[in-house]
Design a protein around this motif. Structure first.
Motif, mmCIF file in Angstrom:
data_model
loop_
_atom_site.group_PDB
_atom_site.id
_atom_site.type_symbol
_atom_site.label_atom_id
_atom_site.label_comp_id
_atom_site.label_asym_id
_atom_site.label_seq_id
_atom_site.Cartn_x
_atom_site.Cartn_y
_atom_site.Cartn_z
ATOM 1 N N ALA A 574 -15.045 7.537 21.062
ATOM 2 C CA ALA A 574 -14.364 6.788 20.001
ATOM 3 C C ALA A 574 -12.859 6.643 20.228
ATOM 4 N N PRO A 575 -12.154 7.634 20.821
ATOM 5 C CA PRO A 575 -10.714 7.420 21.050
ATOM 6 C C PRO A 575 -10.415 6.179 21.884
ATOM 7 N N VAL A 576 -11.280 5.858 22.839
ATOM 8 C CA VAL A 576 -11.062 4.662 23.659
ATOM 9 C C VAL A 576 -11.122 3.426 22.775
ATOM 10 N N LEU A 577 -12.077 3.391 21.862
ATOM 11 C CA LEU A 577 -12.257 2.216 21.008
ATOM 12 C C LEU A 577 -11.124 2.056 20.008
ATOM 13 N N TYR A 578 -10.618 3.164 19.479
ATOM 14 C CA TYR A 578 -9.526 3.080 18.511
ATOM 15 C C TYR A 578 -8.227 2.596 19.144
ATOM 16 N N THR A 579 -8.155 2.630 20.454
ATOM 17 C CA THR A 579 -6.980 2.106 21.152
ATOM 18 C C THR A 579 -6.836 0.598 20.972
ATOM 19 N N ILE A 580 -7.949 -0.122 20.933
ATOM 20 C CA ILE A 580 -7.930 -1.586 20.987
ATOM 21 C C ILE A 580 -7.182 -2.211 19.811
ATOM 22 N N PRO A 581 -7.486 -1.861 18.555
ATOM 23 C CA PRO A 581 -6.727 -2.497 17.458
ATOM 24 C C PRO A 581 -5.241 -2.185 17.496
ATOM 25 N N LEU A 582 -4.863 -1.034 18.022
ATOM 26 C CA LEU A 582 -3.438 -0.712 18.115
ATOM 27 C C LEU A 582 -2.756 -1.564 19.183
ATOM 28 N N GLN A 583 -3.440 -1.841 20.280
ATOM 29 C CA GLN A 583 -2.900 -2.776 21.273
ATOM 30 C C GLN A 583 -2.730 -4.164 20.667
ATOM 31 N N LEU A 584 -3.745 -4.619 19.935
ATOM 32 C CA LEU A 584 -3.674 -5.942 19.308
ATOM 33 C C LEU A 584 -2.551 -5.995 18.277
ATOM 34 N N LEU A 585 -2.366 -4.912 17.538
ATOM 35 C CA LEU A 585 -1.279 -4.852 16.556
ATOM 36 C C LEU A 585 0.077 -5.045 17.243
ATOM 37 N N ALA A 586 0.308 -4.303 18.309
ATOM 38 C CA ALA A 586 1.584 -4.412 19.022
ATOM 39 C C ALA A 586 1.766 -5.812 19.583
ATOM 40 N N TYR A 587 0.707 -6.343 20.174
ATOM 41 C CA TYR A 587 0.804 -7.670 20.781
ATOM 42 C C TYR A 587 1.164 -8.730 19.737
ATOM 43 N N HIS A 588 0.430 -8.776 18.653
ATOM 44 C CA HIS A 588 0.670 -9.825 17.654
ATOM 45 C C HIS A 588 2.016 -9.637 16.954
ATOM 46 N N THR A 589 2.439 -8.402 16.754
ATOM 47 C CA THR A 589 3.759 -8.179 16.157
ATOM 48 C C THR A 589 4.851 -8.739 17.057
ATOM 49 N N ALA A 590 4.734 -8.463 18.363
ATOM 50 C CA ALA A 590 5.729 -8.968 19.317
ATOM 51 C C ALA A 590 5.744 -10.491 19.358
ATOM 52 N N VAL A 591 4.556 -11.101 19.349
ATOM 53 C CA VAL A 591 4.480 -12.561 19.362
ATOM 54 C C VAL A 591 5.137 -13.140 18.113
ATOM 55 N N LEU A 592 4.833 -12.569 16.942
ATOM 56 C CA LEU A 592 5.395 -13.078 15.704
ATOM 57 C C LEU A 592 6.912 -12.888 15.644
ATOM 58 N N LYS A 593 7.404 -11.825 16.280
ATOM 59 C CA LYS A 593 8.846 -11.591 16.298
ATOM 60 C C LYS A 593 9.549 -12.403 17.377
ATOM 61 N N GLY A 594 8.786 -12.961 18.317
ATOM 62 C CA GLY A 594 9.379 -13.778 19.360
ATOM 63 C C GLY A 594 10.010 -12.995 20.486
ATOM 64 N N THR A 595 9.589 -11.748 20.691
ATOM 65 C CA THR A 595 10.122 -10.964 21.812
ATOM 66 C C THR A 595 9.399 -11.351 23.094
ATOM 67 N N ASP A 596 9.916 -10.884 24.212
ATOM 68 C CA ASP A 596 9.314 -11.165 25.513
ATOM 69 C C ASP A 596 8.191 -10.161 25.742
#
Length: 610
Positions: A574-596
């Motif tokens: 399960a720890p491997v699976l719980y990683t995925i939404p946290l990666q998606l969270l970081a990715y979408h936050t960065a996109v919405l903020k307009g960072t590189d």
């Protein structure tokens, strides 16, 4: 942590150099430059910023040359600027590109300036072309000059050098920083990474530490510092061009997040198929290497350190092996006590992480071992240092923020735990058949976790305007919370911390208010009730809470509370699976903020200097 590419042949090398730089830009992206040799002598162009700025200038001027070297920089000595960008030159004759650090550059600079050399940059690198220029003036040839100068250099380097008076030749050297040779037909290349050479050749030569190489259009020679020939095998790279291109995705990080089911499947390929599978199925010779192991020491940095922390829970709970996890950059400067029977596991995506390598070498020097490497790059420095290497088989990872490298490291560590558990069969022994079924299901479950993409994009929208975030987890989910916080701060520049949920009242609760979003990992295990109690402590202080949990396990949603349900994560993995939404969270936050997203400020992919 810079990128080098060079080439010599009949064709115009400028497009090859620029394409290679674009593929190496994850290694450094604060400035870029090239030097090419042609009928008109040496042409050098340098620009602050991304490779695209250099490309525009070079193409507008129609720069051409049959021999050339190029560089994309991650600054160590001197601020990002055109003046500090590579290549550095001496006497309008010698040009050098360099990855690494020259520790005695101050002494060398003073010596050269006393002899009348004028150095124009703040870098440590500029001393090298001046030293080579001096050797050439004394009658040495280019290859001999490089070997002679290398005796004076203290530190780490990968070098590529050209001489305007010998335009059909490139020489290079490797010590502590990656460098490999690309073999073509009537042309040869140098590069920091195979990804840069994929468009021009699949035939590669892995240079060893201490190697010196001379390239011409017709061939190459490898020697040691004394000029003695060294034999190096030519191998065929299996990296495909599409693996180092974004394809349909907006960013490499997004692509690599969604590649994780396939990457993990590749990690598992052939390793759990036999009914009596064991240590030797994970890596050739592992059973012999593991024989007599009584405890485990894991060394790593960054994201790899978080994978190691998860493995500590697994190893102790399921294989019954006492396990210590150390940050390599701290461990190498301690006086550690390492007992006989300790297996040393070193984890590095690139296999070139300077601190991890140094820690392994220090342990080797004191007779400790065996050493197991977990890395993604064959023939890397760590691969060569280890008794046995467990390859993650993740394929190229270009985004600076690690994603598929992390989940494939966790997969290899799960494989090792399962096989070690089978081998020991102690009180904590876990039936390997249970591991096998969870591992087989892992790629499918990763696909399911990726279906949370849109949910995490909505959660990410709630982080806009926030400056801080807190991540909580318990047991093996605490390192996953650490990884989630790291991802968010790396690419969105939001300050994020992680804590064991049970430590909430020991300090971090003081930070919780309506401006501090809190992410809580709440898997359905024996600690669920305790984690939910920690969650209520946050809610009563007015904090906004996002709970990652499993269907039907979280509290009812309400004001200031959002529940994201992770479908079918399994138990052991399960720890491997719980990683995925946290990666998606970081990715979408960065996109919405307009960072590189792929090239966050101040960071580089492979930390090859201390």
């Amino acid at each position: 942590m810079c990128g080098i590419i060079g080439g010599v042949g009949e064709r115009n090398m400028v497009p090859v150099l620029l394409e290679g730089l674009s593929r190496l830009e994850y290694r450094g992206y604060d400035s870029a430059g090239l030097a090419v040799l042609g009928s008109g002598g040496m042409i050098r162009r340098r620009r602050e910023g991304k490779v695209s700025a250099l490309e525009e200038e070079v193409e507008a001027e129609g720069v051409r040359g049959h021999t050339g070297i190029a560089h994309t920089r991650w600054a160590t000595h001197g601020s990002p600027s055109a003046e500090n960008a590579h290549p550095h030159v001496a006497g309008e004759r010698v040009a050098v590109v360099h990855n690494g650090i020259i520790e005695n550059h101050g002494e060398l600079r003073a010596e050269l300036e006393a002899e009348g050399y004028v150095l124009h940059s703040q870098t440590d690198t500029e001393t090298i072309p001046c030293l080579i220029h001096r050797e050439l003036a004394r009658g040495s040839d280019l290859f001999g000059a490089l070997r002679g100068v290398a005796r004076r250099l203290q530190g780490a380097y990968a070098l590529a050098v050209v001489d305007a008076e010998d335009p059909g030749r490139i020489v290079g050297a490797r010590k502590g920083s990656p460098l490999l040779l690309g073999v073509g037909v009537g042309e040869h290349f140098l590069a920091s990474d195979a990804a840069a050479l994929v468009p021009v050749t699949q035939e590669l030569v892995d240079l060893a530490d201490g190697d010196f190489v001379e390239l011409t259009r017709d061939g190459f020679t490898v020697t040691d510092m004394d000029g003695h020939p060294q034999h190096r095998e030519v191998r065929t790279s299996h990296i495909r061009v599409d693996q180092v291109e974004r394809g349909q995705y907006r960013h490499f990080m997004q692509k690599e997040i969604f590649e994780q089911p396939a990457a993990v499947a590749e990690t598992l390929e052939g390793r759990i198929e036999r009914p009596d599978w064991g240590l030797d199925d994970i890596a050739d010779g592992l059973a012999e290497t593991w024989s007599g192991v009584e405890e485990v020491l894991i060394l790593a940095c960054g994201t790899s350190y978080h994978a190691a922390q998860v493995a500590r829970y697994w190893m102790e709970a399921h294989a019954g092996l006492p396990t210590a996890v150390e940050v390599a950059s701290e461990f190498r400067y301690r006086d550690p006590v390492v007992r006989p029977g300790t297996a040393i596991i070193a984890i590095s995506q690139s296999g070139e992480t300077a601190d991890t390598l140094a820690a392994v070498r220090e342990l080797r020097a004191h007779g400790h071992g065996p050493v197991l490497a977990i890395c993604n790059v064959r023939e890397s420095s760590l691969d060569r240092e280890a008794d046995t290497t467990l390859y993650t088989e993740a394929g190229p990872e270009i985004g600076v923020a690690s994603t598929k490298a992390f989940t494939t490291q966790l997969t290899v560590l799960a494989l090792l735990t399962a096989a070690a558990s089978k081998s020991s069969q102690g009180a904590a022994w876990q039936d390997p058949g249970v591991w096998r079924e969870e591992l087989r299901a892992l790629p499918r479950r990763l696909h399911g976790a990726l279906e949370l993409d849109e949910s995490m994009r909505r959660v990410a929208a709630g982080l806009l305007g926030r400056e801080h975030a807190l991540f909580l987890g318990r047991g093996p989910f605490y390192p996953i919370a650490m990884e989630g916080a790291l991802k968010l701060k790396e690419i969105s520049y939001i300050h994020a911390e992680s804590y064991p949920a049970g430590e909430l009242k020991h300090g971090p609760l003081a930070l919780v208010d309506e401006d501090m979003p809190v992410f809580v990992l709440a898997p359905n295990n024996q600690l669920l009730d305790k984690v939910l109690s920690n969650l209520e402590e946050v809610r009563t202080r007015g904090g906004d809470v996002v709970v990652l949990t499993e269907p039907g396990q979280g509290p009812p949603t309400g004001e200031g509370l959002e529940v994201v349900e992770l479908p079918d994560p399994g138990a052991l993995l399960a720890p491997v699976l719980y990683t995925i939404p946290l990666q998606l969270l970081a990715y979408h936050t960065a996109v919405l903020k307009g960072t590189d997203v792929d090239q966050p400020r101040n960071l580089a992919k492979s930390v090859t200097v201390e």
